[in-house]
Structures are given as structure tokens and as C-alpha cells.
Design a protein around this motif. Structure first.
Motif, PDB file in Angstrom:
ATOM      1  N   TYR A 157       0.824  -1.217   0.000  1.00  0.00           N
ATOM      2  CA  TYR A 157       0.000   0.000   0.000  1.00  0.00           C
ATOM      3  C   TYR A 157       0.854   1.261   0.000  1.00  0.00           C
ATOM      4  O   TYR A 157       0.536   2.235  -0.685  1.00  0.00           O
ATOM      5  CB  TYR A 157      -0.919  -0.008   1.216  1.00  0.00           C
ATOM      6  CG  TYR A 157      -2.008   1.038   1.153  1.00  0.00           C
ATOM      7  CD1 TYR A 157      -3.182   0.792   0.450  1.00  0.00           C
ATOM      8  CD2 TYR A 157      -1.862   2.273   1.790  1.00  0.00           C
ATOM      9  CE1 TYR A 157      -4.185   1.747   0.380  1.00  0.00           C
ATOM     10  CE2 TYR A 157      -2.850   3.227   1.726  1.00  0.00           C
ATOM     11  CZ  TYR A 157      -4.007   2.973   1.017  1.00  0.00           C
ATOM     12  OH  TYR A 157      -4.991   3.924   0.945  1.00  0.00           O
TER      13      TYR A 157
ATOM     14  N   ASN B 248      -4.904  -8.644   0.341  1.00  0.00           N
ATOM     15  CA  ASN B 248      -5.191  -7.779   1.471  1.00  0.00           C
ATOM     16  C   ASN B 248      -5.535  -6.364   1.013  1.00  0.00           C
ATOM     17  O   ASN B 248      -6.486  -5.742   1.516  1.00  0.00           O
ATOM     18  CB  ASN B 248      -3.984  -7.744   2.420  1.00  0.00           C
ATOM     19  CG  ASN B 248      -4.371  -8.121   3.830  1.00  0.00           C
ATOM     20  OD1 ASN B 248      -5.536  -8.261   4.160  1.00  0.00           O
ATOM     21  ND2 ASN B 248      -3.385  -8.305   4.687  1.00  0.00           N
TER      22      ASN B 248
ATOM     23  N   TYR C 203      -9.170  -4.358   1.122  1.00  0.00           N
ATOM     24  CA  TYR C 203      -9.282  -2.999   1.676  1.00  0.00           C
ATOM     25  C   TYR C 203      -9.992  -2.073   0.687  1.00  0.00           C
ATOM     26  O   TYR C 203     -10.845  -1.262   1.083  1.00  0.00           O
ATOM     27  CB  TYR C 203      -7.886  -2.477   1.997  1.00  0.00           C
ATOM     28  CG  TYR C 203      -7.862  -1.043   2.468  1.00  0.00           C
ATOM     29  CD1 TYR C 203      -8.111  -0.722   3.797  1.00  0.00           C
ATOM     30  CD2 TYR C 203      -7.594  -0.007   1.571  1.00  0.00           C
ATOM     31  CE1 TYR C 203      -8.099   0.597   4.230  1.00  0.00           C
ATOM     32  CE2 TYR C 203      -7.573   1.311   1.988  1.00  0.00           C
ATOM     33  CZ  TYR C 203      -7.827   1.611   3.325  1.00  0.00           C
ATOM     34  OH  TYR C 203      -7.814   2.921   3.746  1.00  0.00           O
TER      35      TYR C 203
END
Length: 348
Positions: free
Chosen positions: A287, A303, A307
Motif C-alpha cells: 500500500y 489484502n 481494503y
């Protein structure tokens, strides 16, 4: 005739029928059911009667559970309940409208999972996550084990310096480490491009170069755990075993493959499972270093994908379904790995 000749010429006695019996015959095998057989099977002196199996409480079986009760309560509150809520939300239509109370929550069954499995992007992200996690696990284990062996070969001062540097990398927060690595590989001010003569090359622009940059950062912050754990296991191996292998002419690679690795297999199982879990659910590094998943989502992992679905699109039910799928994948990989080791006769 002399006395000796008269004794020699005397005829030997011949046994006749009805004569007195000779020595007693040797006893044969004991017949089943006879008194002698019963005596042979009689219980030994001092051996009491066989008692029944005692209850777990009488054996003290509840005592360990009483000591573990506080930890189990904490784990239940921090792990079991959130997993339950995650699974529950994955079966509901739960968007921003339901969160704010504008619309009632409705049960969708496996609708979120059907939507997820019909999404072509989900399968691309899943494949990228599996390949990226596998590369991270293999690289982390290779670097950690190599440095653990190196620690056993160097003197005290270099060993202490390497340990302190590794523990510093391990203690660095993921956000801080990712930011530092971005600065090192910055196309304008990064020292790496200047040393390599790459000019203003952007490492995060291409898909594979961005994944490679994140992989280096993940290995950098993960190898200290493997190194310290494997080093502790190597120090526990008797030195006589390693000296015998060295005297037999075995190389360092052969000593590791044929001597150390089999003896350290339980430790390697632990660090492998931990690495699989950590690297499969990488979020912060991807990220931060790819600005939320790269250009057009080319560097997404599960993941980050969950999100985006849950918080960027407010599809909380769909994001929870992705979380459940990740949990099931990790459980399946762990159980299959342990089962394969059990089939090989390893004690865990």
C-alpha cells in the motif's frame, strides 16, 4: 583262575518283564486345564488387581487448562470473535447504507462469494498474491538460513554487529521501512539509481520492478526472525556431529543439507509457516510503496484488494468475503504442509 578273570567272565544281568522300574521319566508339556498349567498362570506375588482407567480430573488433566484459561479468554476475545464477525458480515448485504442505518441489513447467503468468484480481477489478484508470497517466503528463508550459518563462522564482534543490524531491521515499523526504501530507490534523489547509473528510472512504474522492490523490503524486515531462530537451533546441535561431518570431508553445503537441515526440521517448519502467513497477508509494504496497489491496480494483493472493496467502495460484505477466503487458504496451506511432514515421519 584268578579273581579278576572270574569277575570278567560273569554274565551281565538281563532285565526281565515285571522288574522294578528305572529312573522317573522326564515330564512332558503341561496339558491345558491341568493344575500345573493353572499354577503357571497364577498372578505373581505382590501384583494387585487391574484397576480401571482414571478420570482426567484424577490424573490432573484439568490443571494445564486452568493455567491456560486466561490466555484462552484473551485469544477468544481478540481472535475468535473477530473471525466470527468477519464470517457473519460476509453473508450479509452490508454497505454504507446499512452502516449509517438508512437501509436494513439483509441476508445474502453465498451471494457475496458468488459475486467475488465471478470477478475476473479477483483471480488475477489471487494468482499474483500466491506467486509474490511464495517468492518472499523462499527468499526470506534463504537469506535467514545463510546468515544464521554465517553467524556461527565469524568472531564475536562481527557477530554482534550483524545481530544488532538485523534486530534493528526487525524492530523498524513497516511504514517507516517502506518509506526509507522508497527514498533509497527514488528516481530523482535516490542513491541507488546514481550508483547503478540508471538516471531517473522509476522502480514503482513497472509491475515486476515494483513487486521486486516490495519483495526486497519484505525480506529485509523478515529475515531477522528466521536468522535468530535458526541460529539458536544451530547452537543447540552438538559440536561433535559437525566436527565428524567436517572430518569426513563434507562441504558446508553438504553439512547443511545432510546434517543441520534434518536436525533443524521442527524449527524450519515453524519459521516456514510463520513466513507463509506473514507474506501472504502483506498490506503495508504494497500500500505504501505502490501508492495503494500500483497503476491501474497492477500490484494488488488480496489484502489490499479487500481494503479497496471494503473501505474505498463501501462493500463491506464483499471485503469480508475476501478476508474469509484468505483465512481458508492459509488454514489449508498450513494443514497440508503439516500433513505432508507427518507422512514423512516427522514429529512436530
Amino acid at each position: 583262575m584268578s579273581r579278576l578273570s572270574r569277575m570278567t567272565d560273569r554274565p551281565l544281568p538281563v532285565p526281565t518283564p515285571g522288574a522294578a522300574p528305572g529312573p522317573a521319566p522326564v515330564a512332558g508339556p503341561v496339558v491345558k486345564g491341568s493344575s500345573a498349567g493353572a499354577a503357571a498362570k497364577a498372578p505373581r506375588p505382590g501384583r494387585g488387581p487391574v484397576t480401571g482407567r482414571r478420570s482426567p480430573l484424577a490424573r490432573g488433566g484439568w490443571t494445564p487448562w486452568l493455567y491456560l484459561a486466561p490466555a484462552l479468554v484473551v485469544i477468544g476475545g481478540l481472535l475468535v470473535y473477530p473471525v466470527y464477525q468477519l464470517g457473519l458480515i460476509s453473508f450479509l448485504e452490508y454497505t454504507q447504507a446499512q452502516v449509517s442505518g438508512g437501509e436494513p441489513t439483509s441476508f445474502q447467503g453465498f451471494g457475496n462469494y458468488a459475486t467475488l468468484f465471478r470477478d475476473e480481477q479477483f483471480w488475477h489478484v489471487l494468482l499474483a498474491t500466491v506467486v509474490f508470497a511464495a517468492a518472499c517466503v523462499v527468499s526470506t528463508l534463504a537469506v535467514g538460513c545463510a546468515l544464521a550459518v554465517l553467524l556461527t563462522r565469524v568472531r564475536a564482534v562481527p557477530r554482534l554487529a550483524l545481530m544488532m543490524a538485523a534486530l534493528g531491521a526487525w524492530a523498524t515499523p513497516a511504514v517507516t521501512g517502506s518509506t526509507v526504501w522508497l527514498l533509497l530507490f527514488d528516481p530523482d534523489f535516490g542513491p541507488v539509481n546514481r550508483v547503478l547509473g540508471l538516471g531517473d528510472h522509476s522502480w514503482t512504474y513497472g509491475r515486476y520492478s515494483a513487486f521486486a522492490l516490495v519483495l526486497l523490503e519484505v525480506v529485509w524486515c523478515s529475515f531477522p526472525f528466521v536468522m535468530v531462530t535458526v541460529y539458536a537451533g544451530i547452537r543447540a546441535v552438538p559440536s561433535e556431529v559437525l566436527e565428524a561431518a567436517s572430518l569426513d570431508g563434507a562441504s558446508q553445503w553438504r553439512i547443511w543439507r545432510s546434517v543441520l537441515a534434518p536436525m533443524l526440521r521442527p524449527i524450519l517448519v515453524v519459521v516456514t509457516i510463520q513466513s507463509v502467513i506473514w507474506d501472504f497477508k502483506v498490506f503495508t509494504q504494497i500500500y505504501v510503496m505502490t501508492n495503494g496497489g500500483g497503476i491501474a491496480g497492477q500490484n494488488l494483493v488480496l489484502n489490499v484488494y479487500a481494503y479497496q472493496k471494503a473501505f474505498a467502495s463501501s462493500q463491506y460484505g464483499l471485503g469480508s468475503a475476501i478476508g474469509v477466503v484468505m483465512l481458508l487458504i492459509l488454514l489449508t496451506v498450513t494443514l497440508v504442509y503439516l500433513r505432508l511432514l507427518r507422512r514423512q515421519g516427522e514429529e512436530l
